[in-house]
Enzyme design. Structure first.
Site, mmCIF file in Angstrom:
data_model
loop_
_atom_site.group_PDB
_atom_site.id
_atom_site.type_symbol
_atom_site.label_atom_id
_atom_site.label_comp_id
_atom_site.label_asym_id
_atom_site.label_seq_id
_atom_site.Cartn_x
_atom_site.Cartn_y
_atom_site.Cartn_z
ATOM 1 N N GLY A 193 0.852 -1.179 0.000
ATOM 2 C CA GLY A 193 0.000 0.000 0.000
ATOM 3 C C GLY A 193 0.882 1.221 0.000
ATOM 4 O O GLY A 193 2.060 1.148 0.381
ATOM 5 N N GLN A 199 2.967 10.150 1.119
ATOM 6 C CA GLN A 199 4.304 9.541 1.132
ATOM 7 C C GLN A 199 5.146 9.958 -0.065
ATOM 8 O O GLN A 199 6.363 9.765 -0.063
ATOM 9 C CB GLN A 199 4.194 8.005 1.176
ATOM 10 C CG GLN A 199 3.618 7.490 2.491
ATOM 11 C CD GLN A 199 3.555 5.982 2.503
ATOM 12 O OE1 GLN A 199 2.559 5.394 2.113
ATOM 13 N NE2 GLN A 199 4.627 5.338 2.938
ATOM 14 N N CYS A 224 6.540 0.123 6.760
ATOM 15 C CA CYS A 224 6.092 1.305 6.020
ATOM 16 C C CYS A 224 7.254 1.771 5.148
ATOM 17 O O CYS A 224 8.394 1.837 5.623
ATOM 18 C CB CYS A 224 5.701 2.406 7.001
ATOM 19 S SG CYS A 224 5.122 3.917 6.205
ATOM 20 N N LEU A 225 6.936 2.127 3.906
ATOM 21 C CA LEU A 225 7.988 2.604 3.003
ATOM 22 C C LEU A 225 8.611 3.902 3.521
ATOM 23 O O LEU A 225 9.731 4.236 3.144
ATOM 24 C CB LEU A 225 7.420 2.815 1.592
ATOM 25 C CG LEU A 225 6.892 1.541 0.906
ATOM 26 C CD1 LEU A 225 6.261 1.890 -0.439
ATOM 27 C CD2 LEU A 225 8.001 0.509 0.727
ATOM 28 N N HIS A 271 -3.837 1.383 7.979
ATOM 29 C CA HIS A 271 -2.488 1.972 7.953
ATOM 30 C C HIS A 271 -2.443 3.163 6.990
ATOM 31 O O HIS A 271 -1.932 4.236 7.333
ATOM 32 C CB HIS A 271 -1.490 0.877 7.531
ATOM 33 C CG HIS A 271 -0.075 1.340 7.359
ATOM 34 N ND1 HIS A 271 0.964 0.887 8.136
ATOM 35 C CD2 HIS A 271 0.481 2.217 6.470
ATOM 36 C CE1 HIS A 271 2.090 1.475 7.753
ATOM 37 N NE2 HIS A 271 1.826 2.278 6.740
ATOM 38 N N GLU A 272 -3.027 2.957 5.791
ATOM 39 C CA GLU A 272 -2.968 4.030 4.786
ATOM 40 C C GLU A 272 -3.870 5.203 5.181
ATOM 41 O O GLU A 272 -3.513 6.367 4.964
ATOM 42 C CB GLU A 272 -3.355 3.495 3.406
ATOM 43 C CG GLU A 272 -2.502 2.334 2.893
ATOM 44 C CD GLU A 272 -1.005 2.593 2.912
ATOM 45 O OE1 GLU A 272 -0.577 3.763 2.855
ATOM 46 O OE2 GLU A 272 -0.236 1.614 3.012
ATOM 47 N N HIS A 279 -2.132 7.566 7.294
ATOM 48 C CA HIS A 279 -1.231 8.492 6.591
ATOM 49 C C HIS A 279 -1.958 9.782 6.180
ATOM 50 O O HIS A 279 -1.365 10.858 6.154
ATOM 51 C CB HIS A 279 -0.645 7.836 5.342
ATOM 52 C CG HIS A 279 0.569 6.991 5.596
ATOM 53 N ND1 HIS A 279 1.689 7.470 6.218
ATOM 54 C CD2 HIS A 279 0.841 5.693 5.291
ATOM 55 C CE1 HIS A 279 2.613 6.502 6.290
ATOM 56 N NE2 HIS A 279 2.116 5.408 5.745
HETATM 57 ZN ZN ZN Z 1 3.006 3.580 5.589
#
Ligand code: ZN
Length: 182
Positions: A48, A53, A101-102, A143-144, A147
């Site tokens: 995701g 991000q 997480c990226l 999670h997204e 963000h």
């Molecule tokens: Zn993330």
């Protein structure tokens, strides 16, 4: 042509902003952003990715669960763009699961998420969708969604014992698979 974008890391103030709603889904800028997010997640082995991000503070993310080197046990699905997403209801059960997480490279943390959720979002065609999500895909959604509200998973980790390096995490998965086989 979709382009891989640079992913920003924790410490960048954009990750702490509350993102703005997407006003016009059909806007070529938005459609391009969706393509670039899908490509960026694919190349980074993400399941995701949210627009903030890549420094775009808009309420839009991609859920793209598939098994890969970072998430060997992820279920397979088509990458799905979710615009102006909302969590409208949830079951009572919270489950702990390891997340990465990226924007938090090399770290995994144990995070509680709802096991079952009802969600609404606009698809990339602008149509309103209502879905029930469960388990890992529900975890990605939550999670997204965080963000978009300036929250990262580290904020939800309970204690220092609930963090580990990505290398140790992947070793733990391999060991668990080995023992279930033997
Ligand atoms: Zn993330």
């Amino acid at each position: 042509m979709a382009t891989k974008r640079d992913v920003i890391a924790v410490g960048d103030p954009v990750l702490r902003q509350v993102a703005a709603p997407v006003a016009d889904v059909a806007d070529p800028y938005v459609q391009r952003l969706i393509d670039d997010l899908i490509e960026t997640a694919r190349l980074a082995n993400g399941v995701g990715i949210a627009a903030p991000q890549i420094s775009c503070s808009e309420r839009l993310f991609i859920v793209a669960s598939r098994p890969n080197a970072r998430y060997p046990q992820a279920p397979l699905m088509e990458p799905t763009a979710m615009l102006n997403p909302r969590l409208v209801a949830h079951g009572e059960t919270l489950v702990q699961g390891w997340e990465g997480c990226l924007s938090v490279p090399g770290v995994r943390g144990l995070v509680p998420r709802y096991e079952h959720i009802d969600v609404e979002y606009l698809g990339r065609d602008g149509a309103l969708r209502r879905q029930q999500l469960a388990d890992f895909v529900a975890r990605i959604f939550q999670h997204e969604l965080d963000h978009l509200d300036g929250i990262v998973f580290l904020d939800r980790v309970g204690g220092k014992d609930d963090l580990m390096s990505e290398a140790d995490y992947l070793d733990m998965l391999l060991a668990a698979r080995g023992s279930s086989r033997g």
